[in-house]
Design an enzyme around this catalytic site. Structure first.
Site, mmCIF file in Angstrom:
data_model
loop_
_atom_site.group_PDB
_atom_site.id
_atom_site.type_symbol
_atom_site.label_atom_id
_atom_site.label_comp_id
_atom_site.label_asym_id
_atom_site.label_seq_id
_atom_site.Cartn_x
_atom_site.Cartn_y
_atom_site.Cartn_z
ATOM 1 N N ARG A 93 0.779 -1.237 0.000
ATOM 2 C CA ARG A 93 0.000 0.000 0.000
ATOM 3 C C ARG A 93 0.814 1.293 0.000
ATOM 4 O O ARG A 93 0.249 2.367 0.132
ATOM 5 C CB ARG A 93 -0.995 0.048 1.172
ATOM 6 C CG ARG A 93 -1.954 -1.096 1.186
ATOM 7 C CD ARG A 93 -3.141 -0.893 2.068
ATOM 8 N NE ARG A 93 -2.831 -0.418 3.391
ATOM 9 C CZ ARG A 93 -3.757 -0.044 4.271
ATOM 10 N NH1 ARG A 93 -5.032 -0.099 3.946
ATOM 11 N NH2 ARG A 93 -3.417 0.370 5.466
ATOM 12 N N ASP A 94 2.119 1.233 -0.158
ATOM 13 C CA ASP A 94 2.890 2.476 -0.209
ATOM 14 C C ASP A 94 4.166 2.305 -1.040
ATOM 15 O O ASP A 94 5.263 2.652 -0.608
ATOM 16 C CB ASP A 94 3.238 2.950 1.212
ATOM 17 C CG ASP A 94 3.645 4.426 1.256
ATOM 18 O OD1 ASP A 94 3.292 5.185 0.328
ATOM 19 O OD2 ASP A 94 4.319 4.815 2.231
ATOM 20 N N ILE A 95 4.003 1.769 -2.251
ATOM 21 C CA ILE A 95 5.156 1.592 -3.131
ATOM 22 C C ILE A 95 5.535 2.945 -3.717
ATOM 23 O O ILE A 95 4.721 3.625 -4.333
ATOM 24 C CB ILE A 95 4.848 0.581 -4.265
ATOM 25 C CG1 ILE A 95 4.659 -0.808 -3.676
ATOM 26 C CG2 ILE A 95 5.943 0.579 -5.317
ATOM 27 C CD1 ILE A 95 5.891 -1.368 -2.982
ATOM 28 N N THR A 102 1.090 7.175 0.278
ATOM 29 C CA THR A 102 1.571 8.523 0.021
ATOM 30 C C THR A 102 0.755 9.085 -1.137
ATOM 31 O O THR A 102 0.770 8.519 -2.228
ATOM 32 C CB THR A 102 3.071 8.486 -0.349
ATOM 33 O OG1 THR A 102 3.769 7.826 0.719
ATOM 34 C CG2 THR A 102 3.631 9.873 -0.565
#
Length: 128
Positions: A73-75, A110
């Site tokens: 969920r935050d690559i 992000t």
């Protein structure tokens, strides 16, 4: 905790996490290299070959995580590490989730790097 159960060459290994004397800690694999964010900020553009190798390795790591019920969920470049050996690793599973436990409409990650599907409505109205 979710990343701690993953063991794959393209995922940073987490050995332990917890609190000691009220201070949170994570013990993880020691790696020599740098984040993709630092490389993109400080060096000339990567070659097409290096880009393809990195994307393939990151995809293998993420596929393994997904097969084991973990969605990162935050690559983003800051969460991808390029070891001196050329190995690419996914790190920082801090907001990872088991898809079975995710809530519909939940926004995580992000903002600059979140997939666009439905995101503008969530950011503006808080609804889907």
């Amino acid at each position: 905790r979710s990343a701690g159960r993953l063991n794959h060459p393209n995922i940073v290994t987490i050995y332990d996490a917890g609190k000691a004397d009220g201070v949170a800690y994570i013990a993880m694999e020691f790696l020599e290299g740098t984040s993709l964010r630092e490389i993109l900020d400080e060096q000339p553009p990567l070659s097409i070959q290096r880009i393809l190798e990195t994307v393939a390795q990151v995809a293998r790591g993420l596929a393994y995580a997904h097969e084991n019920g973990v969605v990162h969920r935050d690559i983003k470049p800051a969460n991808l590490f390029l070891a001196g050996s050329g190995r690419a690793l996914v790190g920082d599973f801090g907001i990872a989730v088991d898809p079975q436990k995710a809530h519909a409409g939940e926004l995580a990650g992000t903002p600059m790097f979140i997939a666009p599907e439905g995101t503008p409505l969530l950011l503006i109205t808080g609804e889907v």
